[in-house]
Design an enzyme around this catalytic site. Structure first.
Site, mmCIF file in Angstrom:
data_model
loop_
_atom_site.group_PDB
_atom_site.id
_atom_site.type_symbol
_atom_site.label_atom_id
_atom_site.label_comp_id
_atom_site.label_asym_id
_atom_site.label_seq_id
_atom_site.Cartn_x
_atom_site.Cartn_y
_atom_site.Cartn_z
ATOM 1 C CG ASN A 280 27.401 -4.053 -27.902
ATOM 2 O OD1 ASN A 280 26.369 -4.098 -28.572
ATOM 3 N ND2 ASN A 280 27.863 -2.932 -27.381
ATOM 4 C CG HIS B 41 23.943 -1.888 -29.236
ATOM 5 N ND1 HIS B 41 24.952 -0.982 -29.447
ATOM 6 C CD2 HIS B 41 23.437 -2.139 -30.488
ATOM 7 C CE1 HIS B 41 25.032 -0.699 -30.733
ATOM 8 N NE2 HIS B 41 24.139 -1.395 -31.381
ATOM 9 C CG ASP C 82 19.719 4.602 -32.178
ATOM 10 O OD1 ASP C 82 19.334 4.884 -33.338
ATOM 11 O OD2 ASP C 82 20.288 3.532 -31.904
ATOM 12 C CD GLU D 252 26.388 0.663 -26.441
ATOM 13 O OE1 GLU D 252 26.049 -0.468 -26.848
ATOM 14 O OE2 GLU D 252 27.143 1.405 -27.098
HETATM 15 C C1 F6R Z 1 20.720 2.045 -35.196
HETATM 16 C C2 F6R Z 1 20.598 1.213 -33.995
HETATM 17 C C3 F6R Z 1 21.594 0.162 -33.674
HETATM 18 C C4 F6R Z 1 21.669 -0.900 -34.778
HETATM 19 C C5 F6R Z 1 22.636 -2.028 -34.423
HETATM 20 C C6 F6R Z 1 22.830 -2.988 -35.585
HETATM 21 O O1 F6R Z 1 19.689 2.999 -35.239
HETATM 22 O O2 F6R Z 1 19.675 1.399 -33.244
HETATM 23 O O3 F6R Z 1 21.267 -0.449 -32.464
HETATM 24 O O4 F6R Z 1 20.390 -1.440 -34.990
HETATM 25 O O5 F6R Z 1 23.871 -1.512 -34.045
HETATM 26 O O6 F6R Z 1 23.396 -2.279 -36.658
HETATM 27 P P1 F6R Z 1 23.567 -2.922 -38.105
HETATM 28 O O7 F6R Z 1 22.195 -3.236 -38.585
HETATM 29 O O8 F6R Z 1 24.246 -1.867 -38.925
HETATM 30 O O9 F6R Z 1 24.385 -4.157 -37.914
#
Ligand code: F6R
Length: 245
Positions: free
Chosen positions: A136, A138, A67, A143
């Site tokens: 959240n 995701h 992403d 989302e």
């Molecule tokens: C980033 C991604 C996001 C993160 C998620 C958790 O490429 O795909 O979905 O994996 O927001 O982020 P951290 O690990 O920073 O808590």
């Protein structure tokens, strides 16, 4: 889904890296898609260490970017692409031709989605996805409320993601939109690992594990993946009822 709970973030990271190394050693030309962000950072450190020790060779693997924040590119510190290059691709000397990323600065983002989807259709499915869990629920930028059957798409970021996302940037950034692989890519992947650490994620981990499988908690999809793993550290697992531990 198999749940594995490690005693610490370090153990979680080492076990995740061990899993990936075993996987690559069985299929050296794997197609991989790994999340950026804080959670996999130490896993990447272990992967780099193992590669330097000669325990694994990523040179035949292809890496698909999971992403990106719309409007940001490799030069923007805090972008997913910047992170993946700094933490994984450069230390591993990955040939840029083996990486496929959304160009989140492109004018025509729909074409970007189609380009990445076509690559996966022609070369896939993805062998292994390593994804993180947002506060959240995701996955990638899928989302809450995102249908499970979408391929790549652009998205208006959830307020929680915009707020939490500030942590990746030193300067103020306007984070409004994302571009992401869809949950259908995750479901089609041969193996999927959801990795989660820290006590702040314990409430959402509880929803993933003990709640319904629902688009409202995208991470819950891991429970219906045919080869899905949930790797947690003790802190992330701290709110689970005993039978899940
Ligand atoms: C980033 C991604 C996001 C993160 C998620 C958790 O490429 O795909 O979905 O994996 O927001 O982020 P951290 O690990 O920073 O808590």
């Amino acid at each position: 889904m198999r749940i594995e709970i490690s005693n610490s973030y370090d153990e979680l990271s080492r076990k995740t890296a061990d899993f990936i190394v075993n996987f690559i050693n069985k299929k050296p030309d794997s197609i991989l898609s790994f999340a950026a962000g804080n959670t996999p950072e130490k896993t990447f450190e272990y992967l780099v260490q193992y590669a330097r020790e000669g325990k694994v060779d990523f040179s035949k693997c292809k890496f698909i970017g999971l992403d990106e924040w719309v409007g940001l590119g490799k030069e923007d510190e805090g972008s997913c692409k910047h992170f993946m290059h700094a933490k994984l691709f450069e230390p591993l000397s990955i040939n840029p031709s083996n990486t496929i990323f959304f160009d989140a600065c492109a004018k025509d983002l729909e074409s970007e989605c189609k380009r990445v989807d076509s690559f996966i259709e022609q070369n896939g499915p993805i062998d292994l996805m390593l994804v993180g869990l947002g506060m959240n629920g995701h996955i990638g930028f899928n989302e809450p409320g995102t249908p499970f059957d979408l391929y790549s798409h652009t998205v208006d970021l959830d307020d929680v993601t915009k707020e939490v996302g500030k942590k990746y940037f030193k300067k103020h950034m306007k984070l409004e939109k994302g571009i992401t692989l869809g949950l259908r890519h995750l479901m089609n992947a041969k193996t999927a690992i959801l990795i989660v650490s820290e006590s702040k994620k314990a409430p959402v981990v509880k929803k993933v594990v003990e709640g319904d499988v629902t688009p409202e908690i995208p991470g819950s999809i891991i429970k219906i993946h045919s080869n899905g793993f949930l790797f947690l550290d003790r802190d992330a697992a701290s709110m689970l009822s005993a039978p899940n531990k």
